[in-house]
Motif scaffolding. Structure first.
Motif, PDB file in Angstrom:
ATOM      1  N   HIS A  83       0.854  -1.260  -0.072  1.00 30.32           N
ATOM      2  CA  HIS A  83       0.074  -0.112   0.116  1.00 30.32           C
ATOM      3  C   HIS A  83       1.054   1.258  -0.065  1.00 30.32           C
ATOM      4  CE1 HIS A  83      -2.677  -3.170   1.594  1.00 30.32           C
ATOM      5  NE2 HIS A  83      -3.754  -2.448   1.107  1.00 30.32           N
TER       6      HIS A  83
ATOM      7  N   ASP B 221      -5.972   3.369  -0.189  1.00 28.86           N
ATOM      8  CA  ASP B 221      -4.696   3.526  -1.428  1.00 28.86           C
ATOM      9  C   ASP B 221      -5.771   2.656  -2.574  1.00 28.86           C
ATOM     10  OD1 ASP B 221      -2.695   2.848  -3.444  1.00 28.86           O
ATOM     11  OD2 ASP B 221      -1.465   1.802  -2.004  1.00 28.86           O
ATOM     12  N   PRO B 222      -5.867   3.376  -3.747  1.00 27.27           N
ATOM     13  CA  PRO B 222      -6.880   2.728  -4.650  1.00 27.27           C
ATOM     14  C   PRO B 222      -6.069   1.833  -5.392  1.00 27.27           C
ATOM     15  CG  PRO B 222      -6.250   4.976  -5.302  1.00 27.27           C
ATOM     16  CD  PRO B 222      -5.767   4.875  -3.849  1.00 27.27           C
ATOM     17  N   HIS B 223      -4.705   1.666  -5.177  1.00 27.72           N
ATOM     18  CA  HIS B 223      -3.947   0.680  -6.047  1.00 27.72           C
ATOM     19  C   HIS B 223      -3.396  -0.263  -4.934  1.00 27.72           C
ATOM     20  CE1 HIS B 223      -4.605   2.930  -9.590  1.00 27.72           C
ATOM     21  NE2 HIS B 223      -4.016   4.035  -9.336  1.00 27.72           N
ATOM     22  N   GLY B 224      -3.832  -0.056  -3.883  1.00 25.98           N
ATOM     23  CA  GLY B 224      -3.209  -1.293  -2.734  1.00 25.98           C
ATOM     24  C   GLY B 224      -3.696  -2.614  -3.035  1.00 25.98           C
ATOM     25  N   PHE B 225      -2.990  -3.641  -2.552  1.00 25.12           N
ATOM     26  CA  PHE B 225      -3.204  -4.981  -2.634  1.00 25.12           C
ATOM     27  C   PHE B 225      -4.256  -5.548  -1.450  1.00 25.12           C
ATOM     28  CE2 PHE B 225      -2.509  -9.168  -1.073  1.00 25.12           C
ATOM     29  CZ  PHE B 225      -2.773  -9.858  -2.249  1.00 25.12           C
TER      30      PHE B 225
END
Length: 217
Positions: free
Chosen positions: A51, A191-195
């Motif tokens: 993140h 976090d829009p691109h977090g895992f």
């Protein structure tokens, strides 16, 4: 085919990231601890790349929480905090610190003197996993048995794999354990691109068996 574990006195589990130890070998660890086997775990990377854009979970807080998650999950199956080592190497960029990874893993092997080492497969989709597998393979020595577990893609069963079958109770316990890595299962939302592990991935990680490939010389 079923995996025959034999009677190892000491086990070392090598995890690329905090959570791989449970995804790959939770029930194996649990069973061997119940038999009195000494278990040590070494987590190679800091897990900070999951993140990177989170404001609520900056790197230091995320790393500390991921370590806490691993210790907590392992403590429930009899692995004390002092038996878990974190090398803190860069998540997602382990290939630039291969020498440091090899030194850290070599130290763990020397300290624990295991009869059995459990590590990620060398064909995993994640480059950190492949780097860890190569580092462990370079440290092979006579009398050291190595078993590799798959992680990515979730649910794979490599050719030649053998399995440890889980009871219904063991499978449920493992599912609860994987979900306890809350930073990786939806806790961090800024976090829009977090895992985050999907429900399908968690199901794949908690099948009725754990899969291992014997590493031959």
């Amino acid at each position: 085919m079923r995996l025959h574990l034999g009677a190892p006195r000491r086990l070392l589990v090598v995890a690329p990231h905090p959570d791989d130890e449970a995804i790959g070998a939770y029930t194996l660890i649990q069973r061997l601890r119940r038999r009195g086997v000494s278990v040590r775990v070494v987590v190679v990377t800091d897990g900070a790349a999951s993140h990177p854009a989170s404001e609520r979970w900056p790197r230091r807080r995320l790393v500390a929480e991921r370590q806490r998650e691993s210790r907590g999950v392992l403590r429930r199956i009899g692995v004390a905090a002092g038996a878990v080592a974190f090398l803190g190497l860069p998540d997602g960029r382990l290939h630039i610190r291969t020498a440091a990874a090899r030194r850290g893993i070599a130290k763990a092997i020397g300290h624990s003197r295991p009869a059995l080492v459990v590590l990620p497969t060398g064909h995993d989709d994640h480059p950190d996993h492949r780097t860890v597998a190569a580092c462990v393979a370079a440290l092979r020595r006579p009398g050291l048995r190595m078993l590799a577990y798959p992680v990515w893609p979730a649910g794979q069963r490599p050719a030649g794999a053998r399995v440890v079958s889980l009871t219904a109770q063991e499978r449920l316990a493992k599912r609860h354990a994987v979900r306890r890595y809350r930073t990786q299962s939806g806790l961090i939302a800024d976090d829009p691109h977090g895992f985050a592990m999907t429900p399908a991935q968690i199901t794949a990680f908690t099948r009725p068996y754990e899969t291992f490939v014997e590493q031959r010389r």
